[in-house]
Design a protein around this motif. Structure first.
Motif, PDB file in Angstrom:
ATOM      1  N   GLU A 184     -34.066   6.941 -19.501  1.00 11.43           N
ATOM      2  CA  GLU A 184     -34.556   5.604 -18.205  1.00 11.43           C
ATOM      3  C   GLU A 184     -33.779   4.104 -18.741  1.00 11.43           C
ATOM      4  N   GLN A 185     -34.652   4.018 -20.418  1.00 11.05           N
ATOM      5  CA  GLN A 185     -33.809   3.213 -21.206  1.00 11.05           C
ATOM      6  C   GLN A 185     -32.572   3.639 -21.261  1.00 11.05           C
ATOM      7  N   ARG A 186     -32.514   4.563 -22.002  1.00 13.25           N
ATOM      8  CA  ARG A 186     -30.924   4.548 -21.999  1.00 13.25           C
ATOM      9  C   ARG A 186     -29.722   4.412 -20.728  1.00 13.25           C
ATOM     10  N   GLN A 187     -30.692   4.475 -19.585  1.00 15.56           N
ATOM     11  CA  GLN A 187     -29.984   3.892 -18.182  1.00 15.56           C
ATOM     12  C   GLN A 187     -29.720   2.616 -17.685  1.00 15.56           C
ATOM     13  N   ALA A 188     -30.628   1.846 -18.364  1.00 16.48           N
ATOM     14  CA  ALA A 188     -30.747   0.798 -17.916  1.00 16.48           C
ATOM     15  C   ALA A 188     -30.087   0.458 -18.739  1.00 16.48           C
ATOM     16  N   GLU A 189     -29.789   0.857 -20.508  1.00 15.69           N
ATOM     17  CA  GLU A 189     -28.904   0.004 -21.896  1.00 15.69           C
ATOM     18  C   GLU A 189     -27.501  -0.132 -20.693  1.00 15.69           C
ATOM     19  N   LEU A 190     -26.940   1.181 -20.543  1.00 13.75           N
ATOM     20  CA  LEU A 190     -25.520   1.228 -19.883  1.00 13.75           C
ATOM     21  C   LEU A 190     -25.521   0.248 -18.451  1.00 13.75           C
ATOM     22  N   GLU A 191     -26.232   0.328 -18.155  1.00 14.62           N
ATOM     23  CA  GLU A 191     -25.946  -0.632 -16.791  1.00 14.62           C
ATOM     24  C   GLU A 191     -26.205  -2.015 -17.554  1.00 14.62           C
ATOM     25  N   LYS A 192     -26.865  -2.770 -18.744  1.00 17.50           N
ATOM     26  CA  LYS A 192     -26.949  -3.370 -18.521  1.00 17.50           C
ATOM     27  C   LYS A 192     -25.303  -3.946 -19.963  1.00 17.50           C
ATOM     28  N   GLU A 193     -24.427  -2.991 -20.431  1.00 19.54           N
ATOM     29  CA  GLU A 193     -23.674  -2.749 -20.838  1.00 19.54           C
ATOM     30  C   GLU A 193     -21.871  -2.984 -20.206  1.00 19.54           C
ATOM     31  N   LEU A 194     -22.859  -2.489 -19.021  1.00 20.42           N
ATOM     32  CA  LEU A 194     -21.764  -2.039 -17.655  1.00 20.42           C
ATOM     33  C   LEU A 194     -21.387  -4.191 -17.296  1.00 20.42           C
ATOM     34  N   ALA A 195     -23.018  -4.585 -17.479  1.00 23.02           N
ATOM     35  CA  ALA A 195     -22.692  -5.470 -16.309  1.00 23.02           C
ATOM     36  C   ALA A 195     -22.317  -6.681 -17.425  1.00 23.02           C
ATOM     37  N   GLU A 196     -22.162  -6.484 -18.221  1.00 20.80           N
ATOM     38  CA  GLU A 196     -21.944  -7.395 -20.058  1.00 20.80           C
ATOM     39  C   GLU A 196     -20.348  -7.174 -19.570  1.00 20.80           C
ATOM     40  N   LEU A 197     -19.799  -5.980 -19.654  1.00 23.61           N
ATOM     41  CA  LEU A 197     -18.570  -5.662 -19.947  1.00 23.61           C
ATOM     42  C   LEU A 197     -17.567  -6.397 -18.199  1.00 23.61           C
ATOM     43  N   GLU A 198     -18.314  -6.315 -17.277  1.00 23.73           N
ATOM     44  CA  GLU A 198     -17.782  -6.546 -15.995  1.00 23.73           C
ATOM     45  C   GLU A 198     -17.856  -8.466 -16.705  1.00 23.73           C
ATOM     46  N   ALA A 199     -18.364  -8.820 -16.666  1.00 26.69           N
ATOM     47  CA  ALA A 199     -19.281 -10.217 -17.227  1.00 26.69           C
ATOM     48  C   ALA A 199     -17.740 -10.760 -17.504  1.00 26.69           C
ATOM     49  N   GLN A 200     -17.604 -10.261 -18.931  1.00 18.44           N
ATOM     50  CA  GLN A 200     -16.360 -10.313 -19.332  1.00 18.44           C
ATOM     51  C   GLN A 200     -14.847  -9.986 -18.329  1.00 18.44           C
ATOM     52  N   LYS A 201     -14.926  -9.259 -18.268  1.00 21.80           N
ATOM     53  CA  LYS A 201     -13.810  -8.680 -17.408  1.00 21.80           C
ATOM     54  C   LYS A 201     -13.848 -10.170 -16.650  1.00 21.80           C
ATOM     55  N   LYS A 202     -14.614 -10.611 -15.576  1.00 21.80           N
ATOM     56  CA  LYS A 202     -14.299 -11.891 -14.476  1.00 21.80           C
ATOM     57  C   LYS A 202     -13.970 -12.796 -15.625  1.00 21.80           C
ATOM     58  N   GLU A 203     -14.645 -13.484 -16.735  1.00 16.97           N
ATOM     59  CA  GLU A 203     -14.373 -14.303 -17.432  1.00 16.97           C
ATOM     60  C   GLU A 203     -12.978 -14.643 -18.191  1.00 16.97           C
ATOM     61  N   ALA A 204     -12.191 -12.926 -18.120  1.00 16.64           N
ATOM     62  CA  ALA A 204     -11.062 -12.818 -18.986  1.00 16.64           C
ATOM     63  C   ALA A 204     -10.039 -13.234 -18.096  1.00 16.64           C
ATOM     64  N   GLU A 205     -10.432 -12.455 -16.352  1.00 18.72           N
ATOM     65  CA  GLU A 205      -9.468 -12.880 -15.509  1.00 18.72           C
ATOM     66  C   GLU A 205      -9.628 -14.612 -14.794  1.00 18.72           C
ATOM     67  N   ARG A 206     -10.664 -15.000 -15.159  1.00 23.59           N
ATOM     68  CA  ARG A 206     -11.020 -16.203 -14.374  1.00 23.59           C
ATOM     69  C   ARG A 206      -9.983 -17.160 -15.759  1.00 23.59           C
ATOM     70  N   LYS A 207     -10.187 -17.194 -16.858  1.00 22.58           N
ATOM     71  CA  LYS A 207     -10.060 -17.568 -17.769  1.00 22.58           C
ATOM     72  C   LYS A 207      -8.282 -17.197 -17.378  1.00 22.58           C
ATOM     73  N   LEU A 208      -7.079 -16.207 -17.431  1.00 25.97           N
ATOM     74  CA  LEU A 208      -5.755 -15.082 -17.345  1.00 25.97           C
ATOM     75  C   LEU A 208      -5.635 -16.522 -16.089  1.00 25.97           C
ATOM     76  N   GLN A 209      -6.653 -16.570 -14.945  1.00 25.70           N
ATOM     77  CA  GLN A 209      -5.663 -16.989 -13.684  1.00 25.70           C
ATOM     78  C   GLN A 209      -6.058 -18.471 -14.439  1.00 25.70           C
ATOM     79  N   GLN A 210      -6.808 -19.127 -15.026  1.00 28.20           N
ATOM     80  CA  GLN A 210      -7.189 -21.028 -15.230  1.00 28.20           C
ATOM     81  C   GLN A 210      -4.880 -20.699 -15.955  1.00 28.20           C
ATOM     82  N   ASP A 211      -5.159 -20.167 -16.857  1.00 28.63           N
ATOM     83  CA  ASP A 211      -3.890 -20.071 -17.481  1.00 28.63           C
ATOM     84  C   ASP A 211      -2.204 -20.198 -16.446  1.00 28.63           C
ATOM     85  N   GLN A 212      -3.130 -19.250 -16.269  1.00 29.37           N
ATOM     86  CA  GLN A 212      -1.117 -19.263 -14.946  1.00 29.37           C
ATOM     87  C   GLN A 212      -1.490 -20.297 -14.562  1.00 29.37           C
TER      88      GLN A 212
END
Length: 152
Positions: free
Chosen positions: A102-130
């Motif tokens: 359960e701890q490993r699953q929670a850590e993986l979910e947290k990492e996935l959420a962080e990666l998705e947040a980073q992806k959204k931030e990168a997409e937002r920056k890319l859109q803003q730069d465009q």
């Protein structure tokens, strides 16, 4: 001649050997029981010592059987206790493994959420730069626009 410890006498020949073997058998099988039973007869001095000894031997045997039964029951209980303890340890280990999973699953979910947040931030920056980039019009497009304006 052979000495018979049971009878306390010397016996000669094969008969003596036979008597000694029989006395060994009696000593081995009944020695303790008879000693204790005869001691009881002497202590209580019953009116019918033979009947008293017979009942005492019967009771002695019943007590031995019950003691043997108790020993077997204790052994079974001990085996059951050991098995229950092993089962408890197994359950504890499974519970710990479940918690770790359960701890490993929670850590993986947290990492996935962080990666998705980073992806959204990168997409937002890319859109803003465009959107911040100036519009580049190619020459052909400019010519077509100019021709379209001239025709009007």
């Amino acid at each position: 001649m052979t000495w018979s410890p049971f009878t306390g006498t010397y016996c000669s020949g094969r008969g003596g050997q036979r008597i000694w073997m029989e006395s060994q058998y009696l000593k081995q099988c009944l020695g303790d029981c008879l000693k204790k039973g005869l001691a009881e007869v002497v202590e209580h001095r019953p009116a019918d010592p033979i009947e008293y000894l017979a009942h005492w031997i019967y009771k002695y045997r019943r007590n031995l059987d019950e003691e043997e039964k108790r020993i077997l029951e204790r052994a079974e209980l001990e085996e059951e206790r050991v098995a229950a303890q092993a089962e408890l340890e197994r359950l504890k280990i499974e519970e710990e493994q479940q918690k770790l999973e359960e701890q490993r699953q929670a850590e993986l979910e947290k990492e996935l959420a962080e990666l998705e947040a980073q992806k959204k931030e990168a997409e937002r920056k890319l859109q803003q730069d465009q959107t911040d980039l100036p519009t580049v019009i190619e020459e052909e497009e400019e010519e077509e626009e100019e021709e379209g304006e001239e025709e009007n």
